[in-house]
Write an enzyme that holds these catalytic residues in place. Sequence first.
Site, short mmCIF file in Angstrom:
data_model
loop_
_atom_site.label_atom_id
_atom_site.label_comp_id
_atom_site.label_asym_id
_atom_site.label_seq_id
_atom_site.Cartn_x
_atom_site.Cartn_y
_atom_site.Cartn_z
N LYS A 77 0.30 -1.23 -0.29
CA LYS A 77 -0.06 -0.04 -0.13
C LYS A 77 1.12 0.76 0.22
O LYS A 77 1.92 1.35 0.70
CB LYS A 77 -1.07 -0.12 1.39
CG LYS A 77 -2.01 0.99 0.89
CD LYS A 77 -3.52 0.05 0.34
CE LYS A 77 -3.90 0.86 0.06
NZ LYS A 77 -5.53 0.16 -0.23
N SER A 113 -7.63 -5.91 -11.83
CA SER A 113 -6.14 -5.45 -11.23
C SER A 113 -5.15 -6.29 -11.67
O SER A 113 -4.55 -6.49 -13.00
CB SER A 113 -5.63 -4.73 -10.20
OG SER A 113 -6.60 -4.06 -9.43
P1 NAD Z 1 -13.64 7.82 -2.86
O1 NAD Z 1 -12.26 9.04 -2.77
O2 NAD Z 1 -13.74 7.83 -4.58
O3 NAD Z 1 -14.37 8.12 -2.72
C1 NAD Z 1 -14.34 8.13 -1.10
C2 NAD Z 1 -16.60 7.84 -0.26
O4 NAD Z 1 -15.85 8.70 0.88
C3 NAD Z 1 -17.01 9.87 -0.78
O5 NAD Z 1 -17.49 10.24 -1.10
C4 NAD Z 1 -15.92 10.37 0.63
O6 NAD Z 1 -16.84 11.81 0.62
C5 NAD Z 1 -17.14 9.62 1.05
N1 NAD Z 1 -16.32 10.19 3.11
C6 NAD Z 1 -14.66 10.83 3.09
N2 NAD Z 1 -15.06 10.50 4.52
C7 NAD Z 1 -16.06 10.49 4.91
C8 NAD Z 1 -17.43 10.50 5.94
N3 NAD Z 1 -16.50 10.67 6.97
N4 NAD Z 1 -18.78 9.49 5.66
C9 NAD Z 1 -19.13 9.42 5.60
N5 NAD Z 1 -18.37 9.45 3.67
C10 NAD Z 1 -16.66 10.24 3.78
O7 NAD Z 1 -12.87 6.10 -2.76
P2 NAD Z 1 -12.90 5.07 -3.08
O8 NAD Z 1 -12.56 4.54 -4.57
O9 NAD Z 1 -14.80 4.62 -3.26
O10 NAD Z 1 -12.86 3.93 -2.34
C11 NAD Z 1 -13.51 3.90 -0.26
C12 NAD Z 1 -12.97 2.49 0.24
O11 NAD Z 1 -12.96 1.52 -0.76
C13 NAD Z 1 -11.58 2.94 0.57
O12 NAD Z 1 -11.99 2.75 2.13
C14 NAD Z 1 -10.67 1.89 0.01
O13 NAD Z 1 -9.45 1.50 0.85
C15 NAD Z 1 -11.51 0.83 -0.13
N6 NAD Z 1 -11.45 0.22 -1.69
C16 NAD Z 1 -11.46 0.64 -2.87
C17 NAD Z 1 -11.48 0.25 -3.95
C18 NAD Z 1 -11.37 1.19 -4.98
O14 NAD Z 1 -10.82 -0.05 -6.12
N7 NAD Z 1 -11.02 1.70 -5.50
C19 NAD Z 1 -10.58 -1.11 -3.46
C20 NAD Z 1 -10.68 -1.81 -2.28
C21 NAD Z 1 -10.92 -1.22 -1.12
#
Ligand code: NAD
Length: 445
Positions: A105, A381
Amino acid sequence: MVKDNPFNDAFSHLQRALTKIKISSDILEQLKAPDRIIEVNLPVKMDDGSLKIFQGYRVQHNNWLGPYKGGVRYHPEVNLEEVKTMAFLMTIKCAVAGVPFGGAKGGIIVDPKKLSRNELKKLSFAFIDKLAETIGPFTDIPAPDVNTNPTIMAYFVEEYQRKCQAQSAKRKVNFTEGEILAVVTGKPVENGGIEGRTEATGFGGAVTLIALLPKLKSLLGSKNPQELTVAIQGFGNVGYHVAKYLAYEGFRIIALSDSKGAIYADKGLGFKEGIDIEATLACKKEKGMLAGCYCVGSVCDVRNKFKEIKNEELLSLPVDILIPAALGNVITSKNSKNIKAKVILELANGPTTSQADKILAKRGIVVVPDVLANSGGVVVSYLEWRQNIEGGKYLKEDVLKKLTRKMKDASDNIWQEAEKEGVTLRRASYMVALKRLTKSATNDT
Ligand code: NAD
């Protein structure tokens, strides 16, 4: 006992699996300590001419199953413990999903919303400039995470390519064009990315939930999506896509939140029909936040029948399914007592602390753990990486078909392990992962 840091907290999930399977202390010690921790200082010439140093990290946790793999997060609260934790979770996740990658990471302490596009590009170049020697298509493959996207992945490839060209004269780094593209996944489709990667995690989460639905029938009282309500924390990439696919399957999404607020289609408002996901996305884009998309007095159109609630309230709404899809450690020993959902589908990484996990298990709430539920991203991926190495191009339809198969197989496998051993889905996931990791480690020696 309250754990002192997030890595120990996550690692305690693994330790709990040890009550059911035996692994050697050598293996355990190696999984406890990441293989490599890299800290970098990143100088960026800002638009106003000043020089600013940003701090970044890459943690390579374990590579017994294949090259290190994991996203890079841009966030003001990034810290080494969090990056270590997420690298560890990637090791477990790849093992659970049966993907031949290890765990890594990365992160940069930055609020990307305060940088110009030019500054963001320079910061991304600086990160790869410092890491070029330790990443590579067969060693460590970064990807997007919170606040990073395909455009930033294209910057990563651009810089990596530049470094390879500069080095190849001296050190004979002779990667093919496809292999250079394979250094990063989550790229724009036109730059070697794969169709379907953007929706992979949310879509994969929806597939997992649907695959488990018949088994959860007695707990939920129905396996008919139309009769099930859902609240989703986070309306970014993952939150939007899981909402979209679940709504398509007939589930009623009745609450959504982002960092600035939450909306709820309460009884008497839009409860019956659920939230219109596309209309809400359009509204969020227009207003810049979800909290702007609710009913104010009589100013309330038919689509936006919501009321605004506090972020924290979303977690304790009376819904069937709760989906944390934002940040880590949001379900804690404090608020887990108030959770009313019967099933939690963890799409964020590490949303539930180990103390909360115990409370939820005691209360009979089924948690579909992150290492299973959000593995759709890394599954696709892997397909992107193979596509680049082999020089082919997968069609979106094929990608989503392969992803569906893989998520269903993983969900069935973990459910069976949990039933057989009489443990939670999380403990079963760690047991399956440990067996695979141990097998690979012993084969290598
Ligand atoms: P992103 O940046 O696209 O979205 C994150 C969202 O969370 C945004 O809408 C933001 O406003 C919201 N957010 C932040 N703080 C918040 C809070 N306190 N309360 C409510 N909402 C809040 O990120 P993403 O890619 O959607 O990732 C989201 C989660 O999923 C992360 O934990 C990430 O590690 C995990 N994840 C993502 C992927 C991927 O493929 N993108 C894969 C595995 C895990």
